[in-house]
Design an enzyme around this catalytic site. Sequence first.
Site, mmCIF file in Angstrom:
data_model
loop_
_atom_site.group_PDB
_atom_site.id
_atom_site.type_symbol
_atom_site.label_atom_id
_atom_site.label_comp_id
_atom_site.label_asym_id
_atom_site.label_seq_id
_atom_site.Cartn_x
_atom_site.Cartn_y
_atom_site.Cartn_z
ATOM 1 N N CYS A 57 0.822 -1.215 0.000
ATOM 2 C CA CYS A 57 0.000 0.000 0.000
ATOM 3 C C CYS A 57 0.858 1.268 0.000
ATOM 4 C CB CYS A 57 -0.907 0.033 1.229
ATOM 5 S SG CYS A 57 -2.013 -1.371 1.402
ATOM 6 N N ASP A 89 -2.553 -2.802 7.685
ATOM 7 C CA ASP A 89 -3.667 -3.564 8.238
ATOM 8 C C ASP A 89 -3.663 -4.991 7.722
ATOM 9 O OD1 ASP A 89 -4.305 -1.141 9.305
ATOM 10 O OD2 ASP A 89 -6.423 -1.230 8.800
ATOM 11 N N CYS A 130 -2.174 3.128 3.178
ATOM 12 C CA CYS A 130 -3.033 2.155 3.840
ATOM 13 C C CYS A 130 -4.117 2.841 4.675
ATOM 14 C CB CYS A 130 -2.184 1.209 4.695
ATOM 15 S SG CYS A 130 -3.059 -0.288 5.225
ATOM 16 N N ASP A 131 -5.019 2.037 5.196
ATOM 17 C CA ASP A 131 -6.300 2.484 5.740
ATOM 18 C C ASP A 131 -6.264 3.704 6.652
ATOM 19 O OD1 ASP A 131 -6.889 0.127 4.501
ATOM 20 O OD2 ASP A 131 -7.912 -0.791 6.191
ATOM 21 N N LYS A 132 -5.452 3.656 7.701
ATOM 22 C CA LYS A 132 -5.503 4.712 8.717
ATOM 23 C C LYS A 132 -4.735 5.960 8.301
ATOM 24 C CE LYS A 132 -7.764 1.637 10.876
ATOM 25 N NZ LYS A 132 -7.578 0.598 9.861
ATOM 26 N N CYS A 202 -5.487 -1.956 -1.051
ATOM 27 C CA CYS A 202 -6.386 -3.076 -1.350
ATOM 28 C C CYS A 202 -7.501 -2.649 -2.301
ATOM 29 C CB CYS A 202 -6.970 -3.627 -0.067
ATOM 30 S SG CYS A 202 -5.712 -4.165 1.110
ATOM 31 N N GLU A 454 -9.236 -5.027 14.143
ATOM 32 C CA GLU A 454 -10.207 -5.540 13.180
ATOM 33 C C GLU A 454 -10.341 -7.056 13.311
ATOM 34 O OE1 GLU A 454 -9.473 -2.277 9.614
ATOM 35 O OE2 GLU A 454 -8.719 -4.323 9.380
ATOM 36 N N SER A 480 -12.741 -5.092 9.315
ATOM 37 C CA SER A 480 -12.052 -4.608 8.129
ATOM 38 C C SER A 480 -13.079 -4.163 7.107
ATOM 39 C CB SER A 480 -11.195 -5.726 7.539
ATOM 40 O OG SER A 480 -10.833 -5.431 6.214
#
Length: 568
Positions: A57, A89, A130-132, A202, A454, A480
């Site tokens: 990511c 993640d 990535c996510d955060k 992702c 998650e 997630s």
Amino acid sequence: MDSVSERSELNRYSKTLTQDPTQPAAQAMLYGIGLTDDDMQKAQVGIVSMGYDGNTCNMHLNDLAKIVKEGVWTEDLVGLIFHTIGVSDGMSNGTDGMRYSLVSRDVIADSIEAVCGAQYYDGLIALPGCDKNMPGSVMAMGRLNRPSIMVYGGTIEPGHYKGEDLNIVSAFEALGKRMAGEMDEFDFKQIIKNACPSAGACGGIYTANTMAAAIEALGMSLPYSSSNPALSQQKKDECLAAGKAIKILLEKDIKPSDVMTRKAFENAIVTIMVIGGSTNAVLHLLAMAKSVDVELTQDDFQVISNRIPVLADMKPSGRYLMEDLHKVGGIPAVMKYLLNQGWLHGDTLTCTGKTLAENLQNIEEINFETQKVILPKETPVKATGHLQILYGNLAEGGSVAKISGKEGNSFVGPARVFNGEYDLIDGIQSGRVKRGDVVVIRNVGPIGAPGMPEMLKPTSALIGVGLGKSVALITDGRFSGGTHGFVVGHITPESYKGGLIGLVQDEDIIEIDAATNSINLKVSVEEIAQRRSQWVQPELKVKKGLLYKYAKQVSTAAEGCVTDAPNP
């Protein structure tokens, strides 16, 4: 709105360093990094990358930051790169490391705030992956309230094996199939090897792409930022364009508080509802709103969910990936349709310096005959939103359910209780989980874990062993963006704080009803009182370090799990 004089006064950060005779050390260091006399008169833009080698990511972000820097300098501004952390993640899911994932969001926000606050940068461009990374970046922008733009690192290409598109969730679901004896070791290994073929986040509408889309709809990133693929020429062009855009924001003194308004947050929620976004968006948008003092609650998500349908047939519950959405027009095409339906506020200001409606004016209409990624409102994936806020004796402070509609709208069954996800994985392997069960994972909340990890590995394993459609799962942890099935998370109060989820016992009947937005333990008031009288709050699982500080500061999930405004 600030007065013109106040706004002008607020936009003098670099000049404080470069022209104030009482700051000789700062000036000496700026000359030392190579700035000229001419450069010393220019606005300084901090360019923060969350790039690091260990995660697909984020692995390309440092290269993108160099392109952003080129674009900033081309616009006669000073662009200065700095870095902050990231947590994968995908790599930390199913391990103790996942406790650091949500925590990293606030570390990112804190570190960006610290650098920009100390260095007096006039503006900020962030490159998250990535996510955060995304909400952490925008939270910092809100706190600093200086002209800012987020350039999303972009989505990954799909992997391929035996004619099927793969993504990170494919790896977790393959684990469940192997556990069930439905997949041999060779095929399992090939899926693992091919699931993530290149750089980028992702590929489905998981948390990274959800938040990128939300932030584009919010107005804090340029059009197409959320869908431009990570390794595409479009992403490189976007990086260059960020320089011109930040110059406009600086000239007009357009700050995050001008963009991130109540109406803008409503636009973001509508957009993620339409595309079937992650439950994590609730936590993150609440936290982002707090950074600019916008009143937003989890109940606002329910109000919008009641009237906005799901139109995207996208993974995890659908067929398509973000790359497919990009090919049919990306988030701008979706928003053009939503604006035409009267579902968006077109007058909100964006980081282009224009309104949302102006940005969308020349966007081509989405064609429902030539593509099936986005469906028309007449034939939606789900007639109302998939994100539901449930209350009841199991969640007096609320909870967040993700109901795609494929699982039905209600579930009643006996509880099967597990203290953490490892306990559940053992329960799946031993056959303890049966069809019709309501799986309960507790002691994994913001404080109890700590870090509210998650539950992707457990949900994917349940799907892999064939139980995904026949069980429900509730938790005081998170899910997630790749999770699908009948799931309820963010249960507040959490087990550690005495929430009823901590008192559930095996075989207790639990009733979940998305039609009435309720989640209840069907046990008598007398029995609950008896159990509560015997309950003792456990000790914190950590005694020092980052997780300890987080546990002491974090607010509830209903308040966005922020660490700068904790609940008492």
